[in-house]
Motif scaffolding. Structure first.
Motif, PDB file in Angstrom:
ATOM      1  N   LEU A  17     -11.288  -6.777 -18.831  1.00 51.75           N
ATOM      2  CA  LEU A  17     -10.265  -5.759 -19.670  1.00 51.75           C
ATOM      3  C   LEU A  17     -10.428  -4.756 -19.627  1.00 51.75           C
ATOM      4  CD1 LEU A  17      -9.597  -8.391 -22.056  1.00 51.75           C
ATOM      5  CD2 LEU A  17      -8.200  -7.991 -20.031  1.00 51.75           C
ATOM      6  N   VAL A  20      -9.029  -3.331 -16.167  1.00 53.09           N
ATOM      7  CA  VAL A  20      -7.577  -3.410 -15.944  1.00 53.09           C
ATOM      8  C   VAL A  20      -6.836  -2.664 -17.371  1.00 53.09           C
ATOM      9  CG1 VAL A  20      -5.416  -5.053 -17.319  1.00 53.09           C
ATOM     10  CG2 VAL A  20      -7.421  -5.974 -16.031  1.00 53.09           C
ATOM     11  N   TRP A  21      -6.942  -2.094 -17.765  1.00 55.03           N
ATOM     12  CA  TRP A  21      -7.056  -1.420 -18.862  1.00 55.03           C
ATOM     13  C   TRP A  21      -6.694   0.718 -18.930  1.00 55.03           C
ATOM     14  CZ3 TRP A  21      -2.722  -2.260 -21.569  1.00 55.03           C
ATOM     15  CH2 TRP A  21      -1.608  -3.646 -21.866  1.00 55.03           C
ATOM     16  N   LEU A  22      -8.010   0.532 -19.000  1.00 53.91           N
ATOM     17  CA  LEU A  22      -8.467   2.026 -18.858  1.00 53.91           C
ATOM     18  C   LEU A  22      -8.705   2.364 -17.465  1.00 53.91           C
ATOM     19  CD1 LEU A  22     -11.973   1.241 -21.156  1.00 53.91           C
ATOM     20  CD2 LEU A  22      -9.024   2.421 -21.480  1.00 53.91           C
ATOM     21  N   HIS A 131      -0.889  -5.607 -11.035  1.00 53.24           N
ATOM     22  CA  HIS A 131      -0.990  -4.395 -12.415  1.00 53.24           C
ATOM     23  C   HIS A 131      -0.344  -3.630 -12.054  1.00 53.24           C
ATOM     24  CE1 HIS A 131      -4.166  -1.240 -13.264  1.00 53.24           C
ATOM     25  NE2 HIS A 131      -4.341  -1.703 -13.927  1.00 53.24           N
ATOM     26  N   SER A 136       4.722  -2.424 -18.037  1.00 47.50           N
ATOM     27  CA  SER A 136       3.737  -3.868 -18.614  1.00 47.50           C
ATOM     28  C   SER A 136       2.524  -4.651 -17.336  1.00 47.50           C
ATOM     29  CB  SER A 136       5.292  -4.668 -18.254  1.00 47.50           C
ATOM     30  OG  SER A 136       6.049  -5.222 -17.427  1.00 47.50           O
ATOM     31  N   PRO A 138      -0.666  -3.445 -16.584  1.00 49.42           N
ATOM     32  CA  PRO A 138      -2.196  -4.352 -17.655  1.00 49.42           C
ATOM     33  C   PRO A 138      -1.350  -5.112 -18.348  1.00 49.42           C
ATOM     34  CG  PRO A 138      -1.548  -1.954 -17.285  1.00 49.42           C
ATOM     35  CD  PRO A 138      -0.348  -2.347 -17.126  1.00 49.42           C
ATOM     36  N   PHE A 139      -0.349  -5.582 -19.538  1.00 53.12           N
ATOM     37  CA  PHE A 139      -0.186  -6.671 -19.947  1.00 53.12           C
ATOM     38  C   PHE A 139      -0.227  -8.051 -19.327  1.00 53.12           C
ATOM     39  CE2 PHE A 139       3.414  -9.501 -21.495  1.00 53.12           C
ATOM     40  CZ  PHE A 139       2.299 -10.109 -22.868  1.00 53.12           C
ATOM     41  N   THR A 142      -3.520  -9.144 -18.279  1.00 52.69           N
ATOM     42  CA  THR A 142      -4.295  -9.854 -19.255  1.00 52.69           C
ATOM     43  C   THR A 142      -3.931 -10.695 -18.928  1.00 52.69           C
ATOM     44  OG1 THR A 142      -4.512  -7.657 -20.122  1.00 52.69           O
ATOM     45  CG2 THR A 142      -4.867  -9.328 -21.767  1.00 52.69           C
ATOM     46  N   ALA A 198       2.769  -7.901 -27.992  1.00 43.35           N
ATOM     47  CA  ALA A 198       3.316  -7.702 -27.247  1.00 43.35           C
ATOM     48  C   ALA A 198       4.819  -6.559 -27.526  1.00 43.35           C
ATOM     49  CB  ALA A 198       3.069  -7.083 -25.983  1.00 43.35           C
TER      50      ALA A 198
END
Length: 273
Positions: A17, A20-22, A131, A136, A138-139, A142, A198
């Motif tokens: 995660l 994915v997000w950072l 991705h 959206s 990364p969301f 996830t 979200a």
């Protein structure tokens, strides 16, 4: 065993995660390519390619394939999506036919190895495409992970508590229909919670009327991905694909469901058909 699985799964999930997000998309592509190569090493062994040189050649072929695929815009190019869906439809038919007959077919080594290249490449493309979606991305990655993880956790506990009716005894004796239903329920529940949480930040998200059937389809295909790897392990007479992850087995044991789920969710998000 359960404690070891949890101790391995929690930091691994946190790492995924965080990536994915950072991290930028190029890092995600690279790290998931590394995971695919590790899985390819294990797949080669399950396919009957036991020699080190054979396995290294197999990795080089997959690595070259991924490098070539990285030159296309996976989110914009839909040419690979329908073939990807047809690929997993064919695997589903193959797996279900074996479950119905109560026996595992033995694939020729070359065919099993080729199937690995196609499967791993499609999964990598699916994750990269998801991705890469504007805002959206990364969301949705996830959501993909949560669907797979939730289905796995739900199936584990529901199967242990209520499991009586075997799903595919000849392929994976431990899996039950009760486990599948438990996995489906937990996966859908967590996906709904994520979507509702979200929605205020991502107002363009599809509603639950779209999410629920798509999530159910993704979970169903994740089960097929799990069973497909079980066929390979049966063929190779192995319990696990490797020993990389304590409590889980190899990399392939950890991502088998994801291999099927990623192309399916990518296709749904890009409105194929």
């Amino acid at each position: 065993m359960l404690k070891q699985r949890v101790l391995t799964a929690i930091p691994l999930a946190a790492l995924v995660l965080a990536v994915v997000w950072l991290l930028p998309g190029i890092w995600l592509q690279g790290l998931f390519a590394v995971a695919a190569l590790i899985a390819a090493w294990e797949w080669a062994g399950l396919s009957g390619l036991e020699g080190v040189v054979e396995r290294l050649v197999y990795l080089v072929v997959l690595g070259g394939l991924l490098i070539g695929l990285s030159t296309i815009d996976a989110a914009a190019s839909q040419a690979w999506l329908i073939p990807g869906l047809l690929w997993w439809l064919a695997i589903a038919v193959w797996v279900l036919a074996q479950a119905r007959r109560g026996e595992c077919y033995r694939l020729p080594s070359w065919l099993a190895a080729l199937a690995g290249l196609i499967t791993l490449a499609l999964a990598w493309l699916g994750i990269v495409a998801i991705h890469s979606l504007p805002v959206s991305g990364p969301f949705w990655v996830t959501v993909l992970m949560v669907l797979v993880w939730g289905a796995d956790i739900g199936a584990y506990f529901a199967g242990r508590r209520f499991g009586k009716h075997k799903l595919a005894a000849a392929i994976s004796p431990g899996k039950t229909w009760e486990g599948v239903m438990g996995g489906l329920a937990l996966g859908l529940l967590v996906a709904v919670v994520l979507q509702l949480a979200a929605a205020p930040q991502l107002p363009g998200l599809p509603g639950l009327g779209w999410l629920l059937p798509v999530a159910a389809m993704v979970i169903a295909l994740s089960v097929i991905g799990d069973l497909a790897e079980s066929v390979l392990k049966r063929q190779a007479d192995r319990k696990d694909s490797g020993q990389l992850l304590p409590g889980h087995g190899g990399m392939l044991d950890r991502i088998d469901a994801l291999l099927a789920a990623a192309p399916v969710l990518a296709a749904a998000l890009m409105r194929v058909g």
